[in-house]
Structures are given as structure tokens and as C-alpha cells.
Design an enzyme around this catalytic site. Structure first.
Site, PDB file in Angstrom:
ATOM      1  N   SER A  11       0.839  -1.184  -0.008  1.00  0.00           N
ATOM      2  CA  SER A  11      -0.011   0.057   0.136  1.00  0.00           C
ATOM      3  C   SER A  11       0.841   1.313   0.081  1.00  0.00           C
ATOM      4  O   SER A  11       1.667   1.325   1.051  1.00  0.00           O
ATOM      5  CB  SER A  11      -0.844   0.086   1.306  1.00  0.00           C
ATOM      6  OG  SER A  11      -1.073   1.383   1.629  1.00  0.00           O
ATOM      7  N   HIS A  36      -1.788  -1.818  -4.070  1.00  0.00           N
ATOM      8  CA  HIS A  36      -3.029  -1.567  -3.106  1.00  0.00           C
ATOM      9  C   HIS A  36      -3.273   0.141  -3.091  1.00  0.00           C
ATOM     10  O   HIS A  36      -2.194   0.604  -2.449  1.00  0.00           O
ATOM     11  CB  HIS A  36      -2.824  -2.336  -1.867  1.00  0.00           C
ATOM     12  CG  HIS A  36      -4.214  -2.087  -0.882  1.00  0.00           C
ATOM     13  ND1 HIS A  36      -5.232  -2.903  -0.955  1.00  0.00           N
ATOM     14  CD2 HIS A  36      -4.551  -1.135  -0.038  1.00  0.00           C
ATOM     15  CE1 HIS A  36      -6.067  -2.798   0.089  1.00  0.00           C
ATOM     16  NE2 HIS A  36      -5.649  -1.518   0.376  1.00  0.00           N
ATOM     17  N   ASP A  38      -5.105   3.187  -1.680  1.00  0.00           N
ATOM     18  CA  ASP A  38      -6.360   3.543  -0.728  1.00  0.00           C
ATOM     19  C   ASP A  38      -6.959   4.773  -1.113  1.00  0.00           C
ATOM     20  O   ASP A  38      -6.268   6.029  -0.863  1.00  0.00           O
ATOM     21  CB  ASP A  38      -5.569   3.389   0.678  1.00  0.00           C
ATOM     22  CG  ASP A  38      -5.099   2.005   1.257  1.00  0.00           C
ATOM     23  OD1 ASP A  38      -5.764   1.255   1.444  1.00  0.00           O
ATOM     24  OD2 ASP A  38      -3.875   2.114   1.419  1.00  0.00           O
ATOM     25  N   MET A  40      -9.489   7.489   0.115  1.00  0.00           N
ATOM     26  CA  MET A  40     -10.417   7.843   1.161  1.00  0.00           C
ATOM     27  C   MET A  40     -11.222   9.153   0.600  1.00  0.00           C
ATOM     28  O   MET A  40     -10.579  10.013  -0.184  1.00  0.00           O
ATOM     29  CB  MET A  40      -9.529   7.977   2.361  1.00  0.00           C
ATOM     30  CG  MET A  40      -8.800   6.776   2.419  1.00  0.00           C
ATOM     31  SD  MET A  40      -7.772   6.938   4.073  1.00  0.00           S
ATOM     32  CE  MET A  40      -6.732   5.654   3.948  1.00  0.00           C
ATOM     33  N   HIS A  69      -8.832   0.324  -3.450  1.00  0.00           N
ATOM     34  CA  HIS A  69      -9.467  -0.090  -2.165  1.00  0.00           C
ATOM     35  C   HIS A  69     -10.416   1.326  -1.649  1.00  0.00           C
ATOM     36  O   HIS A  69      -9.683   2.290  -1.363  1.00  0.00           O
ATOM     37  CB  HIS A  69      -8.587  -0.396  -0.845  1.00  0.00           C
ATOM     38  CG  HIS A  69      -9.247  -0.473   0.583  1.00  0.00           C
ATOM     39  ND1 HIS A  69      -8.602  -0.568   1.659  1.00  0.00           N
ATOM     40  CD2 HIS A  69     -10.435  -0.576   0.864  1.00  0.00           C
ATOM     41  CE1 HIS A  69      -9.329  -0.792   2.684  1.00  0.00           C
ATOM     42  NE2 HIS A  69     -10.473  -0.788   2.294  1.00  0.00           N
ATOM     43  N   MET A  71     -12.347   3.568   0.260  1.00  0.00           N
ATOM     44  CA  MET A  71     -13.089   3.609   1.604  1.00  0.00           C
ATOM     45  C   MET A  71     -13.842   5.040   1.392  1.00  0.00           C
ATOM     46  O   MET A  71     -13.423   6.037   1.850  1.00  0.00           O
ATOM     47  CB  MET A  71     -11.834   3.985   2.432  1.00  0.00           C
ATOM     48  CG  MET A  71     -11.348   2.579   2.790  1.00  0.00           C
ATOM     49  SD  MET A  71      -9.675   2.873   3.658  1.00  0.00           S
ATOM     50  CE  MET A  71      -8.592   2.972   2.009  1.00  0.00           C
ATOM     51  N   MET A 140     -10.480  -6.227   7.165  1.00  0.00           N
ATOM     52  CA  MET A 140      -9.328  -5.033   7.756  1.00  0.00           C
ATOM     53  C   MET A 140      -9.158  -5.506   8.967  1.00  0.00           C
ATOM     54  O   MET A 140      -9.837  -6.184   9.752  1.00  0.00           O
ATOM     55  CB  MET A 140     -10.274  -3.757   7.934  1.00  0.00           C
ATOM     56  CG  MET A 140     -10.761  -3.126   6.621  1.00  0.00           C
ATOM     57  SD  MET A 140      -9.534  -2.602   5.488  1.00  0.00           S
ATOM     58  CE  MET A 140      -8.414  -1.661   6.402  1.00  0.00           C
ATOM     59  N   ASP A 178      -5.420  -6.451   5.682  1.00  0.00           N
ATOM     60  CA  ASP A 178      -5.000  -4.927   5.456  1.00  0.00           C
ATOM     61  C   ASP A 178      -5.024  -4.213   6.688  1.00  0.00           C
ATOM     62  O   ASP A 178      -6.118  -4.203   7.294  1.00  0.00           O
ATOM     63  CB  ASP A 178      -6.043  -4.390   4.475  1.00  0.00           C
ATOM     64  CG  ASP A 178      -5.585  -2.855   4.188  1.00  0.00           C
ATOM     65  OD1 ASP A 178      -4.403  -2.327   4.661  1.00  0.00           O
ATOM     66  OD2 ASP A 178      -6.235  -2.375   3.417  1.00  0.00           O
TER      67      ASP A 178
HETATM   68  C1  DX5 Z   1      -5.944   1.754   6.119  1.00  0.00           C
HETATM   69  C2  DX5 Z   1      -5.516   1.154   4.940  1.00  0.00           C
HETATM   70  C3  DX5 Z   1      -4.227   0.317   4.678  1.00  0.00           C
HETATM   71  C4  DX5 Z   1      -3.071   0.891   5.268  1.00  0.00           C
HETATM   72  C5  DX5 Z   1      -2.008  -0.170   5.471  1.00  0.00           C
HETATM   73  O1  DX5 Z   1      -7.139   2.419   6.138  1.00  0.00           O
HETATM   74  O2  DX5 Z   1      -6.558   0.618   4.139  1.00  0.00           O
HETATM   75  O3  DX5 Z   1      -4.082  -0.259   3.196  1.00  0.00           O
HETATM   76  O4  DX5 Z   1      -2.532   1.871   4.312  1.00  0.00           O
HETATM   77  O5  DX5 Z   1      -1.036   0.476   6.041  1.00  0.00           O
HETATM   78  P1  DX5 Z   1      -0.370  -0.196   7.118  1.00  0.00           P
HETATM   79  O6  DX5 Z   1       0.445  -1.473   6.786  1.00  0.00           O
HETATM   80  O7  DX5 Z   1       0.679   1.012   7.642  1.00  0.00           O
HETATM   81  O8  DX5 Z   1      -1.274  -0.351   8.339  1.00  0.00           O
HETATM   82 ZN    ZN Z   2      -6.378  -0.482   2.231  1.00  0.00          ZN
END
Ligand code: DX5
Ligand code: ZN
Length: 227
Positions: A11, A36, A38, A40, A69, A71, A140, A178
Site C-alpha cells: 500500500s 494496493h 487506498d 478515502m 480500495h 473507503m 481489515m 489489510d
Molecule cells: C488503512 C488502509 C491500509 C493501510 C495499510 O485504512 O486501508 O491499506 O494503508 O498500511 P499499514 O500497513 O501501515 O497499516
Molecule cells: Zn487499504
């Protein structure tokens, strides 16, 4: 235990965005299976990151397959834009609820793979009705929103439960995990049935990104041999 080979999906959330191309290349050369990303929206989670325009540039910078991903509160709204940006797998959260089946169907119509994500407090049974339709289940192991959080070990029994549901379905579904994954939690997660490890800060927070990637690749490959 899973019989699939263990995959590593770095990620980039905690990468240095001013040197993103270079930092992606390091994990690509180190044997990452996919990237991956993220996304948001500041509503489903408190944080804000990036969307399709940035992903399009990432696509141009790497050969790795891309997972978005999402969110976000309304994942249905710009699926076409993710496809146009070069995303191969779109993962949406079970908690955004209504019309999940419609969203998954739409993702497949756009010729992308579909994943369903569950927060730590969301029970495994909530994904049962959509299991026949998804390609990936993302469990998660932290509450989504930020990188660098602490792994929640209490989620492990749920990972085992989901692994069993996937096995019983007799479908080829990846079980991705994750949040807060380091080498020790990675081993526990693999033992519980996970087969894709999303790793953020344990790679990108390291002073030696290439070395960290290499260690996770070796750990994953060792688990393959043990199967
Ligand atoms: C959290 C994300 C993860 C995160 C993983 O909301 O979905 O993908 O970035 O990073 P680490 O490994 O630092 O938890
Ligand atoms: Zn993620």
C-alpha cells in the site's frame, strides 16, 4: 491453511508521494504481486487521499496490476473512471450497505474484478449473500482511515471463519488482509488462512524499502513451500 500462493500487495499510503514513481519501482522490482491504492473520501473515513486522476498517472508508472480500495461512502458513483484509470480490482466496503450486489455487478460489467471489504467490527456472515459474486474478500485488521496503526489480533478468528466460508463456496476467492501487518502478524494471518497481505508502513515506513520488500517476499515464498 490456504493452498494458494501468498501474495504481497504493498500500500503506497505511507510512501513519499514526491518520489512515488521511484518508490513504486522498488516494490515492483522486489516482486510485489499488485499495488494496493487506498482511496478515502473524508466521509466513510475521516481522511482524504486521491482518486482516478492520480491512479491514471500511477498506471503509467508501473506494470503492476492495481487495486483500488474504496473507503468511500458512495462507491457506485465513479466506477467507470476507475476502469478508465487502469484499475483491475475494485474493492468496496460491506458497511456502505445498500445495493452492494448492484455495485459488484457493475464492477464486473466494466470488466474489473470485485472485492468486498469488512471493517474489524463487521461480522463475517454479513458478506455471505455476496460471496458467490466476489473475487476478493478484504478483511481489515485495523479500522480504516490511516496507515501505521496497530494490528488488531482479535480479528484473527474472523479471518479463519472467512477462510472456511471461501473454502465451502468452492470458488476461487482471494482472502486479503489489510492494516498493521508486520512480519509477526503476517505469519499469524497466513496461518489463519489469509493469502494476500497488504503492507503499508512496514515497507514504506522503512529506511530500506527494498530490504523490507525482500523480507516480505521471502516470508511469503517460504509459506508457499510449507503448504
Ligand atoms: C488503512 C488502509 C491500509 C493501510 C495499510 O485504512 O486501508 O491499506 O494503508 O498500511 P499499514 O500497513 O501501515 O497499516
Ligand atoms: Zn487499504
Amino acid at each position: 491453511m490456504s493452498t494458494k500462493s501468498i501474495k504481497i500487495a504493498p500500500s503506497i499510503l505511507n510512501a513519499d508521494f514526491s518520489r512515488l514513481t521511484e518508490q513504486i519501482k522498488i516494490v515492483e522490482d522486489g516482486g510485489a504481486d499488485w499495488l494496493h491504492l487506498d482511496v478515502m473520501d473524508g466521509h466513510f473515513v475521516p481522511n482524504l487521499t486521491f482518486g482516478p486522476p492520480v491512479i491514471r498517472d500511477i498506471k503509467n508508472a508501473t506494470k503492476l496490476p492495481l487495486e483500488a480500495h474504496l473507503m468511500v461512502k458512495n462507491p457506485h458513483s465513479c466506477l467507470r473512471e476507475y476502469q478508465a484509470a487502469g484499475v483491475g480490482l475494485v474493492t468496496v466496503h460491506a458497511e456502505v450497505g445498500h445495493h452492494l450486489h448492484r455495485t459488484i455487478t457493475e464492477i464486473h460489467k466494466l470488466e474489473m474484478k470485485a472485492g468486498i471489504a469488512l471493517n474489524p467490527a463487521t461480522p463475517a456472515y454479513s458478506i455471505e449473500p455476496v460471496l458467490p459474486f466476489v473475487d476478493v474478500v478484504l478483511a481489515m485488521t485495523v479500522n480504516p482511515g490511516f496507515g501505521g496503526q496497530e494490528f488488531i489480533p482479535e480479528v484473527l478468528p474472523k479471518i479463519e471463519q472467512i477462510a472456511k466460508m471461501i473454502k465451502d463456496s468452492q470458488r476461487e476467492i482471494f482472502l486479503e488482509v489489510d492494516g498493521g501487518i508486520d512480519e509477526s502478524s503476517a505469519r499469524r494471518l497466513i496461518r489463519s488462512g489469509a493469502d494476500v497481505l497488504v503492507i503499508g508502513s512496514a515497507i514504506y515506513g522503512s529506511d530500506d524499502i527494498a530490504g523490507a520488500m525482500k523480507r516480505f517476499r521471502a516470508l511469503a515464498d517460504r509459506q508457499d513451500k510449507a503448504n
